[in-house]
Enzyme design. Structure first.
Site, PDB file in Angstrom:
ATOM      1  N   HIS A  70       0.880  -1.171   0.000  1.00  0.00           N
ATOM      2  CA  HIS A  70       0.000   0.000   0.000  1.00  0.00           C
ATOM      3  C   HIS A  70       0.919   1.223   0.000  1.00  0.00           C
ATOM      4  CE1 HIS A  70      -3.564  -2.448   1.286  1.00  0.00           C
ATOM      5  NE2 HIS A  70      -2.608  -3.183   1.838  1.00  0.00           N
ATOM      6  N   PHE A  71       1.031   1.884  -1.145  1.00  0.00           N
ATOM      7  CA  PHE A  71       1.929   3.030  -1.244  1.00  0.00           C
ATOM      8  C   PHE A  71       1.210   4.372  -1.084  1.00  0.00           C
ATOM      9  CE2 PHE A  71       5.715   0.927  -3.701  1.00  0.00           C
ATOM     10  CZ  PHE A  71       6.031   0.218  -2.558  1.00  0.00           C
ATOM     11  N   ARG A  72      -0.126   4.336  -0.863  1.00  0.00           N
ATOM     12  CA  ARG A  72      -0.902   5.472  -0.359  1.00  0.00           C
ATOM     13  C   ARG A  72      -1.180   6.588  -1.353  1.00  0.00           C
ATOM     14  NH1 ARG A  72      -2.952   2.404   3.378  1.00  0.00           N
ATOM     15  NH2 ARG A  72      -1.708   2.110   5.270  1.00  0.00           N
ATOM     16  N   ASN A  86      -7.007   0.255  -2.276  1.00  0.00           N
ATOM     17  CA  ASN A  86      -7.727   1.074  -1.289  1.00  0.00           C
ATOM     18  C   ASN A  86      -7.043   2.418  -1.054  1.00  0.00           C
ATOM     19  OD1 ASN A  86      -5.713  -0.566  -0.114  1.00  0.00           O
ATOM     20  ND2 ASN A  86      -6.602  -0.360   1.918  1.00  0.00           N
ATOM     21  N   HIS A  94      -8.369 -10.399   1.073  1.00  0.00           N
ATOM     22  CA  HIS A  94      -8.180 -10.233   2.514  1.00  0.00           C
ATOM     23  C   HIS A  94      -9.360 -10.936   3.166  1.00  0.00           C
ATOM     24  CE1 HIS A  94      -7.355  -7.428   6.121  1.00  0.00           C
ATOM     25  NE2 HIS A  94      -8.341  -8.246   6.486  1.00  0.00           N
ATOM     26  N   ASP A 137       2.810  -6.669   2.729  1.00  0.00           N
ATOM     27  CA  ASP A 137       1.635  -5.871   3.096  1.00  0.00           C
ATOM     28  C   ASP A 137       2.076  -4.522   3.657  1.00  0.00           C
ATOM     29  OD1 ASP A 137      -1.017  -5.134   3.368  1.00  0.00           O
ATOM     30  OD2 ASP A 137      -1.365  -6.288   5.192  1.00  0.00           O
ATOM     31  N   HIS A 158       1.716   4.322   8.122  1.00  0.00           N
ATOM     32  CA  HIS A 158       0.900   5.336   8.782  1.00  0.00           C
ATOM     33  C   HIS A 158       1.848   6.263   9.533  1.00  0.00           C
ATOM     34  CE1 HIS A 158      -2.808   3.128   7.980  1.00  0.00           C
ATOM     35  NE2 HIS A 158      -2.216   2.032   8.424  1.00  0.00           N
TER      36      HIS A 158
END
Length: 444
Positions: free
Chosen positions: A61-63, A93, A177, A309, A313
């Site tokens: 997840h590289f945002r 996401n 997931h 994964d 944050h």
């Protein structure tokens, strides 16, 4: 780009370790042989070091877009290269979510201009985008991602009729997931009644319990068997789930496959006391017995892939009380060094690490010409010194969020060079600011 000649390598590839030189030209592995000489090549002598295929991480997840205060494609792919990861598959996401072909292509456009590592994306399935999914070309991206657990808010797919239609209507790998939403909600309500929002994080694996994982994954696997879908279960975290997978046929013949992530192989519930929310993941890090069973399944080939994964944050977010602290943590820079610690302790061989982190992701997603050290393949390579210890500290963390659950940990092995399509992207702590990453192509 010219030629690069890697001399005196200990090559780890396809269940062998052998000494060789490797000649690279124009981003491709041109020749693998002893005693190569080429007057036009730049020579890099790696005597005493090991050369592995670049790691392929099937879950990050590289945002970007929309959550770039946590990380972005540039910052996190740069950290990945420092960790020997030359290829990644990013999750849907983000904001906006990658649930339309337009959003998918916009992400590819972002990565083309900013990524330091090779890239592809997973297309998010939802309760209401089946028609869009049907229009998606099977070679357009890595595959389809379904969130069958509450970790991801409004990307939760909970309409069983829709899930079955998705399983029946794509040729691509469907990754999921798997956690049961109802079980988690009931568990959380019980703990909130006792503690309010400030639930001790040690109860995280009881809230997001083994039962929640098994209920969801077993149900999804049964549906995959019924429909004949090609199904891949992300981030196994329990021993009981490992019994759902088989090892009596080659990976290429499997219709149902499994991944385990580094944190579930490294941490256990005993670490919550010292690490707190910094090891709060979904699915949760569980017991030492679960960790042991995950290792057993990895080594006997019921589990096919090791991934990260990676999900950064900010420190501020992680320091919130339990119900407000997000799950996930940054791992791409430290996953390979951590796996190499398990080699040093005798738990896993170098050849098996390469199989699970390089070869198998390539096979599973049918990636074209990556994941192996072969003539004619893209020159994605990692040079590792197994005898150069280093300690993870704020000063050498490359993640935008600036922290790591491994902070203070000393690793015995160090990544010294990373090549992305023949370009020396990372060398002894220094990054090249040139980008030579490519969009993944597939043989489907």
């Amino acid at each position: 780009m010219g030629k690069i000649l890697i001399k005196n390598a200990k090559v780890v590839n396809e269940n062998r370790i052998f000494e060789s030189d490797i000649l690279l030209e124009d981003g491709i592995i041109l020749k693998i042989d002893n005693q190569i000489s080429d007057d036009l090549a730049k020579v890099i002598d790696v005597s005493g070091k090991y050369v592995l295929p670049g790691v392929i991480d099937d879950q990050v997840h590289f945002r970007e877009p929309g959550l770039t205060h946590k990380g972005n494609i540039a910052s996190e792919s740069r950290a990945a290269v420092a960790g020997g990861i030359t290829t990644y598959m990013e999750q849907p996401n983000t904001n906006p979510q990658t649930t339309t072909i337009k959003a998918l292509e916009e992400k590819f456009a972002l990565a083309k201009n900013t990524s330091f590592a090779n890239y592809s994306f997973l297309f998010g399935g939802t309760n209401d985008n089946l028609e869009e999914l049907k229009r998606l070309d099977k070679n357009a991206c890595s595959g389809v991602k379904l969130f069958l657990g509450s970790s991801t808010g409004n990307m939760l797919v909970d309409n069983e009729e829709v899930i079955e239609k998705i399983f029946r209507n794509t040729e691509m790998v469907i990754s999921a997931h798997c956690e049961d939403e109802t079980t988690i909600k009931n568990n959380l309500a019980a703990y909130k009644e006792q503690y309010g929002d400030d639930i001790p994080v040690k109860y995280h694996p009881l809230i997001r319990s083994a039962e929640a994982c098994y209920l969801s994954s077993s149900r999804a696997i049964a549906l995959a068997e019924k429909t004949g879908a090609r199904f891949h279960v992300f981030h196994l975290s329990t021993g009981i789930e490992t019994k759902l997978f088989r090892n009596d046929i080659p990976l290429e013949e499997k219709k149902i496959t499994a991944e385990v992530c580094l944190h579930h192989l490294w941490f256990s519930e005993e670490d919550y006391e010292s690490k707190g929310n910094f090891i709060k993941w979904n699915p949760a890090v569980k017991t030492a017995a679960d960790r042991q069973q995950l290792w057993e399944a990895l080594l006997d080939d019921r589990i096919d892939v090791v991934a990260t994964d990676h999900a950064p944050h900010t420190l501020e977010e992680k320091n919130n009380v339990y119900t407000s602290a997000p799950s996930g943590g940054p791992l791409v820079q430290h996953a390979l060094p951590a796996m190499l610690e398990n080699y040093h302790s005798g738990k896993i061989s170098l050849e098996k690490i390469v199989e699970k982190m390089c070869h198998n992701p390539s096979k599973l997603f049918q990636i074209e010409k990556r994941g192996f050290i072969r003539e004619g393949y893209f020159a994605d390579l990692v040079v590792v010194d197994l005898q150069e210890a280093w300690t993870v500290s704020k000063a050498n963390i490359a993640y935008k969020c600036g922290w790591s659950p491994f902070e203070g940990n000393t690793f015995k092995s160090k990544i010294t060079h990373t090549f992305v399509n023949g370009h020396l992207a990372y060398e002894n702590g220094r990054f090249s600011e040139e980008r030579n990453a490519k969009r993944l192509t597939f043989n489907r």
